[in-house]
Design an enzyme around this catalytic site. Sequence first.
Site, PDB file in Angstrom:
ATOM      1  N   ARG A   1       1.421   5.059  32.148  1.00 33.75           N
ATOM      2  CA  ARG A   1       0.757   4.264  30.803  1.00 33.75           C
ATOM      3  C   ARG A   1       1.795   3.579  30.360  1.00 33.75           C
ATOM      4  NH1 ARG A   1      -4.104   4.565  30.566  1.00 33.75           N
ATOM      5  NH2 ARG A   1      -4.262   4.324  28.155  1.00 33.75           N
ATOM      6  N   LEU A   2       1.241   2.192  29.973  1.00 33.61           N
ATOM      7  CA  LEU A   2       2.296   1.192  29.235  1.00 33.61           C
ATOM      8  C   LEU A   2       2.758   1.774  27.975  1.00 33.61           C
ATOM      9  CD1 LEU A   2       1.096  -2.331  30.097  1.00 33.61           C
ATOM     10  CD2 LEU A   2       3.009  -1.198  30.823  1.00 33.61           C
ATOM     11  N   LEU A   3       3.754   1.780  27.406  1.00 34.44           N
ATOM     12  CA  LEU A   3       4.026   2.264  26.168  1.00 34.44           C
ATOM     13  C   LEU A   3       4.176   1.269  25.061  1.00 34.44           C
ATOM     14  CD1 LEU A   3       6.831   4.786  27.496  1.00 34.44           C
ATOM     15  CD2 LEU A   3       4.757   5.611  26.036  1.00 34.44           C
ATOM     16  N   HIS A  34      12.429   2.897  38.503  1.00 39.78           N
ATOM     17  CA  HIS A  34      11.560   1.989  39.299  1.00 39.78           C
ATOM     18  C   HIS A  34      11.630   1.535  40.634  1.00 39.78           C
ATOM     19  CE1 HIS A  34       8.705  -1.618  39.378  1.00 39.78           C
ATOM     20  NE2 HIS A  34       9.559  -2.358  39.967  1.00 39.78           N
ATOM     21  N   LYS A  45      13.362   8.971  48.766  1.00 41.04           N
ATOM     22  CA  LYS A  45      14.283   9.744  48.883  1.00 41.04           C
ATOM     23  C   LYS A  45      15.620   9.226  48.159  1.00 41.04           C
ATOM     24  CE  LYS A  45      17.026  11.960  52.702  1.00 41.04           C
ATOM     25  NZ  LYS A  45      17.229  11.739  54.073  1.00 41.04           N
ATOM     26  N   ALA A  46      15.728   8.226  47.910  1.00 41.99           N
ATOM     27  CA  ALA A  46      17.073   7.398  47.319  1.00 41.99           C
ATOM     28  C   ALA A  46      16.717   7.629  45.754  1.00 41.99           C
ATOM     29  CB  ALA A  46      17.112   5.881  47.385  1.00 41.99           C
ATOM     30  N   GLU A  47      15.578   7.477  45.372  1.00 39.30           N
ATOM     31  CA  GLU A  47      15.208   7.767  43.940  1.00 39.30           C
ATOM     32  C   GLU A  47      15.531   9.419  43.641  1.00 39.30           C
ATOM     33  OE1 GLU A  47      10.982   6.857  42.580  1.00 39.30           O
ATOM     34  OE2 GLU A  47      10.970   5.628  44.307  1.00 39.30           O
TER      35      GLU A  47
END
Length: 219
Positions: free
Chosen positions: A96-98, A114, A177-179
């Site tokens: 959701r965009l805040l 991201h 995996k990096a995240e």
Amino acid sequence: MTAGPRRRVGVLVSGRGSNMAALIEAAADSSFPAEIALVLSNRPGAGALDRAAAAGLPTAVVDHKAYPDRESFDRAVHAALVAANVKLVCLAGFMRLLTPWFVETWRDRLINIHPALLPAYKGLHTHERALADGVKLHGCTVHVVRAEMDVGPIIAQAAVPVVEGDDPDSLAARVLKAEHALYPAALALFASGRAVVDGERVRISGEPAAPPALVWPAA
Ligand code: GRF
């Protein structure tokens, strides 16, 4: 890792919650400088809720469909975070965009992951777009949230190679995996106070020596 009190973190999710799970796993170590105080989903059926409950963590649902507009939804999310005494918010696949109101209320206490090396590839379909452009390095970014989507001071990034034969799924899996390594590391930096927002940049104290450049493809 830190001698100070652990920062109480709220994790906002919408989906499967693999990044949330990585944060939960890191925070299970009592020396981690943050503890997960609440996992909140805007979707009642999000798989992340089951994973959080299985880890014994408090969960909440604030269903956006029950609110007439974005700001009333955001105010309900805010109320749940405050009720759980949350001090720092992690977005982890929160779709959701805040509103600017929420982002300003949590200014410099709200971070996001991201799946791209920002400021490249803001928005959706990052892996497809990276492949279409033929980039050789791709990755992920943890940043402090500003009102504009996928903009804000960068805390940390991880780069992965794009390899011959990659498709969006194989590249997404490598980035994900990096995240899972990057988000806990970035949260630790931020929650411990080693990473500090300075204008629109993040300064890191006690920065380790830089590794050699990642060259891909290697000669
Ligand atoms: C991740 O790729 C994250 O970077 C993006 O949304 C995805 C969430 O995946 N913001 P998960 O729910 O953490 O598995």
